[in-house]
Design a protein around this motif. Structure first.
Motif: not given
Lengths: 146, 215
Positions: B50-56, B84-92, B110-115, B164-168
């Motif tokens: 669910g989080a996004s990461l802009p790569l450099d 150039l942004t990756l967004t995690g979808v599911g673990p793997g 390789a890109i790892w994604v975790q819950q 990820a978008p956060a609600d405060w």
């Protein structure tokens, strides 16, 4: 009988000739931990077949060389089932080593290396067919789940 | 030796080398905009689902130059690539290909994604430098302000990459919350003496802490 023997010898020579002209392939990258990305180019140590085994989602880069060890030219890959895997041209910034064969033809200068990258897209099995000026080769591609 | 290497890596903030050794792949510094010349941070953790990461991406092709780049996800059920942004979808785990025109691969990694299983809160300096974890009870004086970031952590308490978008929310007027800061951060401003419970929600998770404002 003589004719049969002659045919057998001719077939053997043809086989040797064909084997000698086959391009060679070697992996350039390693898989991430707990995944597979392996290429077997007919060596007995890896089972003797021409196989590529991948984990779904993982890419493998490999290099194409002529039987003399020179970079292949005009290497092109085609996957029978693009749902299972996709092959890309790879770009390598480094050159091959210069080649001197003692034949009096001088030294062949360093050449751009020839690489392909295969990406495992879906679990299954397909065939990767590679054609180049150095010859052709088919690989059985196996894609497993993570 | 292992821990020394990890520490040095963290201090260095270096990007990681691609599988073909033709690029350095890192994550953009927090708050670094497109075209800004910011130091690249090491990419040494899985991306949270669910989080996004802009790569450099720093190409190191001999002869220089950088062709137009397109990122290709090896498995879109693990992560998506947009620009150039990756967004995690599911673990793997899956490869991200750095390709140029006509589907030529220049490098990959390789890109790892975790819950994520929890949220971590950190105080930040104005330049994004982490100043430490936010305590369960944060003391401020009236008129103070503090910048707080939220990030995901895994079940093993490893900090996960990506924002990820956060609600405060604050339950009283003792503290106001400004969210016009980058990357899901918030600025807490102590308005009046009293207490407030701050609750942040992100990635389907919640975390709360108390702020006590002294007169």
């Amino acid at each position: 009988v003589i004719r049969d023997k002659a045919l057998l010898v001719a077939a053997s020579l043809l086989g040797l000739f064909a084997a000698g002209c086959n391009p060679q392939f070697q992996a350039l990258t390693t898989p991430p931990p707990f995944t597979e990305a392996e290429l077997c180019d007919g060596a007995p140590e890896c089972g003797g077949g021409h196989t590529i085994t991948l984990t779904k989602g993982i890419a493998l880069a490999f290099e194409c060389l002529s039987s003399e060890g020179q970079p292949c030219t005009r290497a092109e890959g085609l996957v029978d089932n693009p749902v299972v895997a996709k092959v890309y041209d790879g770009y390598l910034t480094s050159l091959s080593e210069a080649y001197h064969d003692n034949s009096g033809d001088g030294t062949r200068g360093a050449q751009p290396r020839s690489a392909l990258v295969i990406l495992a897209r879906e679990v299954g099995q397909t065939k990767l067919r590679i054609h180049s000026d150095a010859g052709s080769m088919d690989f059985d591609v196996f894609v497993h789940d993570f | 030796l292992g821990s020394a290497s990890v520490t040095l890596g963290a201090l260095c903030g270096c990007a990681n080398e691609g599988a073909l050794g033709q690029s350095m792949i890192g994550q953009k510094s927090p708050g670094c905009g497109a075209g800004d010349n910011c130091p690249s941070l090491a990419f040494d953790a899985p991306i949270a689902v669910g989080a996004s990461l802009p790569l450099d991406i720093d190409l190191s092709l001999k002869g220089g130059g950088a062709p137009p780049l397109t990122l290709v996800s090896g498995n879109e059920s693990v992560f998506r690539a947009e620009g150039l942004t990756l967004t995690g979808v599911g673990p793997g785990v899956a490869s991200v290909l750095i390709t140029s025109e006509e589907d030529v691969v220049l490098d990959f990694t390789a890109i790892w994604v975790q819950q994520p299983t929890g949220l971590a809160l950190q105080r930040r300096a104005a330049d994004g430098t982490a100043l430490g974890d936010v305590p369960a009870k944060l003391g401020l004086s009236k008129g103070d302000s503090v910048l707080v970031s939220v990030s995901a952590v895994s079940s093993s308490k490893q900090a996960l990459a990506g924002t990820a978008p956060a609600d405060w929310k604050a339950d009283t007027d003792a503290v106001s919350i400004e969210t016009d800061v980058p990357d899901g951060q918030a600025r807490l401003v102590a308005h009046a003496a009293g207490k407030a419970t701050i609750t942040v929600s992100a990635l389907g998770l919640q975390r709360a802490f108390e702020v006590e404002v002294a007169p």
